[in-house]
Write an enzyme that holds these catalytic residues in place. Structure first.
Site, PDB file in Angstrom:
ATOM      1  N   GLU A 104    -122.196-101.334 -76.894  1.00 51.47           N
ATOM      2  CA  GLU A 104    -121.570-102.071 -75.806  1.00 51.47           C
ATOM      3  C   GLU A 104    -122.481-102.291 -74.599  1.00 51.47           C
ATOM      4  O   GLU A 104    -122.375-103.306 -73.924  1.00 51.47           O
ATOM      5  CB  GLU A 104    -120.303-101.338 -75.347  1.00 51.47           C
ATOM      6  CG  GLU A 104    -119.132-101.465 -76.295  1.00 51.47           C
ATOM      7  CD  GLU A 104    -118.565-102.871 -76.356  1.00 51.47           C
ATOM      8  OE1 GLU A 104    -118.315-103.470 -75.294  1.00 51.47           O
ATOM      9  OE2 GLU A 104    -118.389-103.390 -77.481  1.00 51.47           O
ATOM     10  N   SER A 129     -65.323 -86.728 -96.418  1.00 51.57           N
ATOM     11  CA  SER A 129     -64.694 -85.414 -96.594  1.00 51.57           C
ATOM     12  C   SER A 129     -65.437 -84.292 -95.897  1.00 51.57           C
ATOM     13  O   SER A 129     -64.893 -83.184 -95.769  1.00 51.57           O
ATOM     14  CB  SER A 129     -64.570 -85.092 -98.089  1.00 51.57           C
ATOM     15  OG  SER A 129     -63.683 -86.002 -98.710  1.00 51.57           O
TER      16      SER A 129
END
Length: 726
Positions: free
Chosen positions: A171, A437
């Site tokens: 960079e 249930s």
């Protein structure tokens, strides 16, 4: 007659001396055309030229002068061209200086103009990095990082040197030497972009990129670019190169929501940036050019190619040797995809949802110590995935959720879905589903609290309550049954009768007392679990059956501290107090144990006959399948279904959910000693395993009175002996 004067030859004037003195030169085009000469002049000239001695000498002298004049003209011409070039260079330098001066003035004016939009320099300061939330397990292992960055802030000296060098090499190679702006890099980028007809290379330094990330918007305008230059100079003047580099590495965006190298390292490689290899460092540095395009998770081939470019740059700059570069190329970085799919991400999301209730706004990095047991977490995740992978198509099931709590209500495992990478919706916490249930234990507890006992007999038969006629799943009826048998066999008609006797409000109060917080219906259908609940909610409501009858508040956060150890929150305990009496707890546990022994949950029977109780649940049209059960140590709820609420292919609670529950609980109890259920002596549990469910009488439906099952023809004492021995 007078004699004519003899014609004399015309002498042309010349200006050799004057020309040389003035520095002028007469060109042929500057001369006028010569007039026609009379013949007499020609004759006279000829006669004159024929004279010997002087005439000959004169002619010779004139010829020499002409040759001399020609040489002088060539010399002056050459000298004149050199002067012109010199004057051109002088003019070029002059106007260049003039234009440069005015250009500098204009540029300075533009800089001053746009810099005026910045705050006063006295207010300039590096903004605080968004706080990170480090979420850890009960044993201190990392679960996840959350916050705007997704990772920890790391010191430069904590990172391997080749990580920072990889970023510099690709960079900003002159980062250590420039003053915030790299003129050479700018010139190179300008030439490259002009020759290629587009923006293919940037000239921004790391300092400029940091300035943009810290202070400015991401728009592409001349104003932003100039302000970026100004802030770059300020950064370079106030911070060292290492400080600038550290800030950059902790804040730069690297894709997938990761800001900073630590967040990216954990996102792609499931490890801290402190531990990454050379190849992984090159991969992260390669992301800086285009995080989405070069993401190793999305485009692994492009990411590898880019990493090789970074490695070559590192080698060229002398940061790594030839052998290190070759090794890194031979063994490229591999993405660990578990980070994106792992179930603990559901835990982390839930922690972030509840965190504001504990500490309010977060202004600094914090550590959240949770109750999660990572072994149990992985057991639950693996059991769910394997079950749905192998049987999902068979049962037409696409999703599931699992929650495990200890006797204090601490969440030990929470799986909110099949694959976090595909769906981040946390079904364990946020899904509202009909429990079927599995809601019946609250109905039976309300019945016991109203004065009934496990031996109370109710007739299993067709019923009708103001047009509502619930039926059993098997479509069969068993006649007179005890409440214990009715619960273990999950008989809908008996549950409806009990709800009718005690009232829907009493059932809702009992459920709320144990921990159900969702809105419940005020009608008889509540007995069959038609009111929606979340898996976490109903699991916590079952915990009192396992801990002696005490209500709990499900929780996942134990302690919160800052990174330097300052205590922000610590759980002090607390709960709902006793919610089930000892007598009723003992009775309920005896009844619930029968579900695994003789009832609908036989597939959930644990290894070595470890005492456990539980209940199956199946909602209308098989849309939801549940099994919720507990031991003396843990309570676990399993839910299966589909997000679009479409019916499953008969995925009842006693089928796949019960199998998953057994797998999870067997693995989770490896290190737990066998413990009896509260209120149930060991001998009674052993005898309970010998009980058998009633068989449907042959004359049911013929209009005659149903026959009582064999256990029901005896007295209460004989019934207890038959069921539990002694």
């Amino acid at each position: 007659m007078a004699r004519r004067k003899t014609a004399r030859s015309r002498v042309e004037p010349h200006f050799d001396g004057a020309t040389q003195a003035l520095g002028l030169r007469v060109e042929p085009r500057d001369r006028t055309a010569a007039p026609n000469k009379p013949k007499t002049r020609k004759t006279a000239t000829k006669s004159t030229s024929r004279k010997g001695g002087r005439g000959s000498s004169s002619g010779s002298g004139n010829g020499g002068n002409r040759n001399g004049r020609r040489k002088t003209k060539r010399s002056r011409k050459s000298s004149g061209q050199g002067g012109f070039l010199l004057r051109g260079i002088r003019r070029l330098i002059y106007w260049g200086l003039v234009l440069g001066l005015w250009g500098g003035i204009v540029a300075a004016g533009i800089v001053v103009y746009y810099a005026a939009y910045l705050p006063p320099t006295s207010e300039w300061q590096v903004p605080q990095r968004p706080p990170n939330v480090k979420i850890i397990s009960a044993t201190g292992g990392l679960i996840a990082n959350r916050g705007d960055t997704g990772g920890e802030a790391v010191r430069l000296e904590q990172l391997p040197p080749y990580l920072a060098n990889a970023v510099i090499a690709i960079e900003d190679r002159r980062f250590r030497y420039h003053f915030g702006v790299d003129p050479i890099g700018l010139a190179r980028a300008l030439v490259t972009n002009l020759t290629r007809g587009g923006v293919v290379q940037g000239g921004s330094t790391l300092t400029q990129q940091l300035a943009k990330n810290l202070f400015l918007e991401q728009d592409r305008t001349i104003k932003r670019k100039i302000q970026e230059l100004v802030m770059s100079f300020w950064l370079e003047a106030n911070f060292s190169k290492d400080e600038i580099l550290e800030m950059y590495l902790n804040r730069v965006y690297l894709g997938a929501g990761a800001y900073g190298v630590d967040a990216a390292s954990r996102r792609y490689f499931s490890k801290s940036a402190r531990l990454i290899s050379v190849a992984e460092a090159a991969t992260l540095a390669g992301l800086l050019k285009a995080p989405s395009r070069y993401s190793p998770a999305r485009n692994p081939d492009l990411a590898e190619e880019r990493a090789q470019v970074v490695l070559a740059a590192m080698n060229e700059e002398g940061y790594i040797t030839d052998d290190e570069a070759k090794n890194a190329i031979a063994f490229p970085a591999k993405v660990v995809r578990r980070h994106t799919t792992a179930s603990e991400n559901y835990v982390a999301d839930w922690v972030m949802d509840v965190l504001p209730h504990y500490v309010g706004s977060i202004t600094t990095d914090i550590v959240v110590d949770t109750t999660i047991d990572m072994t149990m977490q992985h057991n639950a995740e693996r059991a769910l995935r394997e079950a749905i992978t192998e049987n999902g198509e068979k049962y037409r099931v696409g999703q599931g959720a699992i929650v495990t709590l200890d006797t204090a209500g601490a969440v030990k495992a929470l799986v909110g879905g099949l694959d976090y990478g595909k769906s981040q919706f946390n079904r364990a916490v946020n899904a509202q589903r009909q429990p079927g249930s599995s809601f019946k234990p609250f109905v039976y507890l309300a019945a016991l609290e109203s004065g009934m006992t496990p031996d109370t007999v109710r007739e299993d038969r067709p019923v009708n309550f103001n047009g509502w006629s619930p039926q059993n799943y098997s479509k069969k009826y068993y006649g007179a049954v005890t409440l214990t048998q009715a619960l273990s066999m999950s008989l809908n008609t008996v549950a409806a009768q009990l709800a009718n006797e005690v009232g829907p409000k009493a059932v809702a109060r009992t459920a709320k007392k144990l921990g159900i917080t969702s809105q419940m219906s005020n009608n008889l259908s509540i007995a069959l679990g038609t009111s929606e609940v979340s898996p976490l909610e109903i699991a916590s409501a079952y915990v009192p059956f396992s801990n002696g009858g005490y209500g709990v508040i499900p929780h996942v956060v134990r302690r919160i501290t800052t990174m330097d150890g300052k205590l922000l929150y610590s759980r002090k305990g607390g709960g709902l107090g006793r919610v089930i009496s000892r007598q009723h707890l003992s009775e309920m546990n005896l009844m619930m144990a029968q579900t695994l022994v003789t009832g609908t949950g036989k597939k959930a029977m644990l290894q070595n006959h470890r005492p456990a109780g539980g209940k199956t649940g199946t909602s209308q049209d098989f849309r939801d399948g549940w099994f919720i059960g507990y031991t003396g140590h843990l309570t676990t709820a399993v839910w299966l279904g589909n997000d679009n609420n479409s019916p499953t292919k008969k995925a009842t609670g006693g089928s796949l959910p019960a199998t998953i529950w057994k797998t999870v609980m067997d693995e989770d109890h490896t290190d737990f000693a066998v413990a009896d259920l509260p209120g149930v002596p060991q001998g009674m549990m052993t005898g309970a395993r010998q009980a058998r469910p009633p068989s449907p009488p042959s004359n049911v439906g013929t209009g005659s009175k149903p026959l009582l099952p064999e256990p029901m023809r005896r007295g209460p004492l004989d019934l207890l002996k038959s069921l539990f021995g002694g």
